[in-house]
Design a protein around this motif. Structure first.
Motif, PDB file in Angstrom:
ATOM      1  N   VAL A   1       0.875  -0.864  -0.042  1.00  8.83           N
ATOM      2  CA  VAL A   1      -0.018   0.012   0.101  1.00  8.83           C
ATOM      3  C   VAL A   1       0.957   1.374   0.257  1.00  8.83           C
ATOM      4  CG1 VAL A   1      -1.808  -1.314   1.147  1.00  8.83           C
ATOM      5  CG2 VAL A   1      -0.273   0.280   2.529  1.00  8.83           C
ATOM      6  N   ASP A   2       0.362   2.408  -0.383  1.00  2.00           N
ATOM      7  CA  ASP A   2       0.912   3.715  -0.439  1.00  2.00           C
ATOM      8  C   ASP A   2       0.899   4.125   1.032  1.00  2.00           C
ATOM      9  OD1 ASP A   2       2.187   6.068  -0.916  1.00  2.00           O
ATOM     10  OD2 ASP A   2       0.455   6.839  -1.993  1.00  2.00           O
ATOM     11  N   ASP A   3       2.045   4.216   1.640  1.00  2.00           N
ATOM     12  CA  ASP A   3       2.263   4.734   3.151  1.00  2.00           C
ATOM     13  C   ASP A   3       2.817   6.014   3.022  1.00  2.00           C
ATOM     14  OD1 ASP A   3       4.783   4.451   2.162  1.00  2.00           O
ATOM     15  OD2 ASP A   3       5.376   2.909   3.877  1.00  2.00           O
ATOM     16  N   SER A   4       2.643   6.889   2.137  1.00  2.00           N
ATOM     17  CA  SER A   4       3.215   8.333   1.843  1.00  2.00           C
ATOM     18  C   SER A   4       2.410   9.249   2.729  1.00  2.00           C
ATOM     19  CB  SER A   4       3.374   8.750   0.517  1.00  2.00           C
ATOM     20  OG  SER A   4       2.120   8.762  -0.026  1.00  2.00           O
ATOM     21  N   ILE A   5       1.196   8.641   3.175  1.00  2.02           N
ATOM     22  CA  ILE A   5       0.280   9.582   3.776  1.00  2.02           C
ATOM     23  C   ILE A   5       0.734   9.676   5.431  1.00  2.02           C
ATOM     24  CG2 ILE A   5      -1.194   7.543   4.433  1.00  2.02           C
ATOM     25  CD1 ILE A   5      -3.688   9.553   4.337  1.00  2.02           C
ATOM     26  N   LEU A   6       1.688   8.676   5.647  1.00  2.00           N
ATOM     27  CA  LEU A   6       2.117   8.762   7.151  1.00  2.00           C
ATOM     28  C   LEU A   6       3.244   9.855   7.279  1.00  2.00           C
ATOM     29  CD1 LEU A   6       2.097   4.867   7.765  1.00  2.00           C
ATOM     30  CD2 LEU A   6       0.325   6.552   8.281  1.00  2.00           C
ATOM     31  N   ASP A   7       3.688  10.524   6.198  1.00  3.98           N
ATOM     32  CA  ASP A   7       4.934  11.384   6.123  1.00  3.98           C
ATOM     33  C   ASP A   7       4.417  12.486   7.073  1.00  3.98           C
ATOM     34  OD1 ASP A   7       6.469   9.689   4.718  1.00  3.98           O
ATOM     35  OD2 ASP A   7       5.915  10.561   2.850  1.00  3.98           O
ATOM     36  N   LYS A   8       3.296  12.976   7.067  1.00  5.66           N
ATOM     37  CA  LYS A   8       2.715  14.131   7.548  1.00  5.66           C
ATOM     38  C   LYS A   8       1.686  14.126   8.439  1.00  5.66           C
ATOM     39  CE  LYS A   8       1.701  19.114   6.500  1.00  5.66           C
ATOM     40  NZ  LYS A   8       1.449  20.208   5.499  1.00  5.66           N
ATOM     41  N   VAL A   9       1.526  14.541   9.506  1.00  4.70           N
ATOM     42  CA  VAL A   9       0.318  14.590  10.387  1.00  4.70           C
ATOM     43  C   VAL A   9      -0.687  15.527   9.744  1.00  4.70           C
ATOM     44  CG1 VAL A   9      -0.398  14.765  12.585  1.00  4.70           C
ATOM     45  CG2 VAL A   9       1.636  13.788  12.256  1.00  4.70           C
ATOM     46  N   PRO A  10      -1.893  15.094   9.440  1.00 11.10           N
ATOM     47  CA  PRO A  10      -2.760  15.996   8.934  1.00 11.10           C
ATOM     48  C   PRO A  10      -3.296  17.174   9.900  1.00 11.10           C
ATOM     49  CG  PRO A  10      -4.074  13.722   9.363  1.00 11.10           C
ATOM     50  CD  PRO A  10      -2.412  13.831   9.698  1.00 11.10           C
ATOM     51  N   GLU A  11      -4.006  18.168   9.451  1.00 11.08           N
ATOM     52  CA  GLU A  11      -4.407  19.197  10.276  1.00 11.08           C
ATOM     53  C   GLU A  11      -5.738  19.012  10.302  1.00 11.08           C
ATOM     54  OE1 GLU A  11      -2.617  21.293  11.961  1.00 11.08           O
ATOM     55  OE2 GLU A  11      -0.916  21.104  11.226  1.00 11.08           O
ATOM     56  N   PHE A  12      -6.373  18.737  11.837  1.00  8.00           N
ATOM     57  CA  PHE A  12      -7.690  18.381  12.031  1.00  8.00           C
ATOM     58  C   PHE A  12      -8.378  19.803  12.264  1.00  8.00           C
ATOM     59  CE2 PHE A  12      -5.341  14.697  13.287  1.00  8.00           C
ATOM     60  CZ  PHE A  12      -5.883  13.658  12.635  1.00  8.00           C
ATOM     61  N   THR A  13      -9.103  19.965  11.695  1.00  7.99           N
ATOM     62  CA  THR A  13     -10.173  21.347  11.632  1.00  7.99           C
ATOM     63  C   THR A  13     -11.617  20.773  11.921  1.00  7.99           C
ATOM     64  OG1 THR A  13     -10.329  21.581   9.337  1.00  7.99           O
ATOM     65  CG2 THR A  13      -8.752  22.818  10.498  1.00  7.99           C
ATOM     66  N   PHE A  14     -12.311  21.224  12.981  1.00  5.77           N
ATOM     67  CA  PHE A  14     -13.697  20.566  13.241  1.00  5.77           C
ATOM     68  C   PHE A  14     -14.499  21.658  13.393  1.00  5.77           C
ATOM     69  CE2 PHE A  14     -10.701  17.157  14.923  1.00  5.77           C
ATOM     70  CZ  PHE A  14     -11.180  16.249  14.256  1.00  5.77           C
ATOM     71  N   PRO A  15     -15.877  21.783  13.129  1.00  8.91           N
ATOM     72  CA  PRO A  15     -16.698  22.747  13.365  1.00  8.91           C
ATOM     73  C   PRO A  15     -17.003  22.807  14.637  1.00  8.91           C
ATOM     74  CG  PRO A  15     -17.864  20.784  12.218  1.00  8.91           C
ATOM     75  CD  PRO A  15     -16.405  20.511  12.414  1.00  8.91           C
TER      76      PRO A  15
END
Length: 308
Positions: free
Chosen positions: A134-148
Motif C-alpha cells: 500500500v502507499d504509506d506516504s500519507i504517514l509522512d505528515k500528520v494532517p491538520e484537524f479542523t472541526f466545526p
C-alpha cells in the motif's frame, strides 16, 4: 317470476387494510435500504482502519528490517566477548535478554502486518494472503484537524446514522398496526337495494338473522382488537423512548470520539518529542569519534534499537 337485485358493498375494512399495508410495505423497503447503507458505512470504516494498519506496519518493517539482522549478528558478538572475558556472564545474559526483548517487539510488526494484509485483501474481495503493498506516504505528515462546533457535529451525526432512521420506520410501522387494529373494529358496511316481486317471508327473516350473527361476531372480537391495539401502542412508546436513548448515545459517541482524537494527537506530539530526543542522542553518539571497541558498538546497537 322476474327479479331485479342491485348490491352496493362498501367495505371500509378492506380499503383501510389495503391502504395501511401499502404504507407498511414502503416503510419496510426503506428499512432495508437503511440497513444496506449501514453495512456500507461499516465496510468503509473497516477498510480504512485496516489500510492504515497495513501502512503503519509496512513502514515499521521497512525501518527495522536491517536492525533485525543486526540483532541476530550481535548474539555471536556477545558470546565472543563473554568467552574473552571482556564482559561478565551476568552482563552477557543481560545483553542477550535486552536484544531478545527488543527483537520480539520488532517482529510483532511483521505479524501485525501479515494479519492486516489478510484482512485488507478480504475486505477488498481478493484472495486472503499477505502479498499486498500500500502507499504509506500519507504517514509522512500528520494532517491538520479542523472541526466545526460540537453542536454542528452532533447534528451531522444524527442525520447520518441509519440506526435512527430504522427506529423511526419501525415506530411508524407499529403506528400503522394500531390504525389497522382500529379499522378492524368496524364491521363491514353493506347496503342492499332489492327489487323483487317475491313475498317469501323466509328471505326477509334470514337477512336479519345474518345481520345479527355478523354483529355478534364483531362484538365478541372487540376485546381482542382492544388488547392488540394496547400492545402495539406500548411498542410505539418503547420505540419513541429508544429513539431518544439512541440519539443521546450518538451525541455521546461524537463527544467521546472528538476527545479521543484530541488525546491521541497530544500523545503523538509527546511521542514525537521523545523520538526526536532519542534521534539527537543517537546522532551525537554516531558522530562522536570516541566510539571504538566491541563494547561501544554493542551500546550503539542498543541505542539504534531503542530509537527505532
Amino acid at each position: 317470476m322476474n327479479y331485479l337485485n342491485v348490491d352496493l358493498a362498501l367495505s371500509v375494512l378492506d380499503f383501510g387494510l389495503a391502504f395501511f399495508n401499502t404504507q407498511q410495505s414502503q416503510d419496510r423497503l426503506l428499512l432495508r435500504q437503511q440497513r444496506t447503507r449501514r453495512a456500507e458505512q461499516n465496510l468503509v470504516l473497516d477498510t480504512v482502519r485496516v489500510y492504515f494498519q497495513v501502512a503503519a506496519a509496512q513502514r515499521a518493517i521497512n525501518i527495522t528490517n536491517q536492525l533485525l539482522e543486526d540483532c541476530r549478528n550481535r548474539y555471536e558478538l556477545i558470546e565472543k566477548m563473554g568467552e574473552a572475558g571482556q564482559i561478565t556472564p551476568f552482563r552477557a545474559f543481560d545483553e542477550v535478554r535486552d536484544f531478545v526483548d527488543m527483537e520480539k517487539r520488532l517482529t510483532n510488526y511483521i505479524r501485525s502486518y501479515e494479519n492486516s494484509c489478510v484482512e485488507l485483501r478480504s475486505l477488498l474481495g481478493l484472495y486472503p494472503s499477505a502479498q499486498i503493498k500500500v502507499d504509506d506516504s500519507i504517514l509522512d505528515k500528520v494532517p491538520e484537524f479542523t472541526f466545526p462546533e460540537m453542536e454542528l457535529m452532533e447534528q451531522i451525526a444524527l442525520m447520518k446514522r441509519p440506526e435512527l432512521f430504522e427506529i423511526d420506520m419501525q415506530k411508524h410501522i407499529n403506528v400503522l398496526e394500531c390504525r389497522k387494529t382500529i379499522v378492524m373494529m368496524f364491521p363491514n358496511v353493506r347496503m342492499f337495494v332489492d327489487f323483487t316481486n317475491s313475498n317469501n317471508s323466509f328471505l326477509y327473516n334470514s337477512t336479519w338473522w345474518e345481520l345479527g350473527i355478523r354483529a355478534a361476531y364483531n362484538l365478541l372480537k372487540l376485546p381482542q382488537h382492544i388488547s392488540r391495539y394496547q400492545a402495539y401502542s406500548a411498542q410505539v412508546d418503547a420505540e419513541e423512548a429508544r429513539t431518544y436513548a439512541q440519539a443521546v448515545a450518538v451525541m455521546a459517541q461524537v463527544r467521546i470520539a472528538h476527545a479521543n482524537l484530541m488525546a491521541t494527537k497530544e500523545r503523538l506530539d509527546i511521542d514525537t518529542k521523545v523520538n526526536n530526543a532519542y534521534r539527537k542522542n543517537l546522532e551525537k553518539a554516531e558522530a562522536s569519534g570516541k566510539i571504538s571497541g566491541e563494547l561501544s558498538q554493542l551500546e550503539l546497537a542498543h541505542m539504534r534499537l531503542a530509537t527505532a
